[in-house]
Each structure stands twice: as structure tokens, then as C-alpha cells.
Design a protein around this motif. Structure first.
Motif: not given
Length: 100
Positions: A14-19, A71-86
Motif C-alpha cells: 500500500q506504499q503508493a496510496p499511503f504516500e 476535530p482535525a485529528f479525526g480528519q488526519w486519521r480518516a486519511l491515513i488510518g485505513p493504511f495502518f497494519a498496527s
């Protein structure tokens, strides 16, 4: 100044979409946070699913209270959180010594 280091492990392949997602998240969300003075994202050469995020904050509270409780932290996690393996490992550091 406080240096936040986040050790991020993403799902295999998932490197390209995560980046793309972390570039958007840092530019549009993180950079706008009060006290954020800059950031860098590094990809491991040996483990391509491992990234290190470095964020410079004016004060520890700018990250732990200001950003993480906004609320910005929720936006942050919504963008990158789906890529986390842990969940990322996050620590904060203060400067002891530096090169001239």
C-alpha cells in the motif's frame, strides 16, 4: 521545541496510496495545526511498509492536547488510518545537542 517521532507500519503493498494520503494529510491537516513548525516523512529502505513521521511542535501540549483532541485529528486519521497494519508508536523528544 518538541520532536514527535511516529513509527508507522502500513499494510503490505500500500506504499503508493499511503504516500499520497500522508502527503495530503500533512499538507492540508497537520501543517495547519497550532504549534506545528514542520514535518518530514521517511520510508524505510529495508522495510518498505515502515515509515517514520517527524513533527516539530512548539510545545508538547500543542500535539497532545491541541491537535489530538481537535476535530482535525479525526480528519488526519480518516486519511491515513485505513493504511495502518498496527497502531503507530509515538514518542516525544527534546533536543539535547546538535551539530553547529
Amino acid at each position: 521545541m518538541i520532536l514527535e517521532i511516529a513509527d508507522i507500519r502500513i499494510q503490505l503493498g500500500q506504499q503508493a496510496p499511503f504516500e499520497a494520503a500522508i502527503e495530503q494529510a500533512t499538507a492540508q491537516v497537520l501543517a495547519q495545526a497550532k504549534g506545528c513548525r514542520g514535518y518530514k516523512v521517511h520510508r524505510s529502505q529495508e522495510s518498505p511498509e515502515r515509515y517514520i513521521l517527524q513533527v516539530v511542535w512548539e510545545r508538547l501540549e500543542d500535539h497532545t492536547q491541541g491537535f489530538r483532541q481537535s476535530p482535525a485529528f479525526g480528519q488526519w486519521r480518516a486519511l491515513i488510518g485505513p493504511f495502518f497494519a498496527s497502531p503507530p508508536t509515538v514518542e516525544h523528544f527534546e533536543l539535547v545537542t546538535a551539530s553547529p
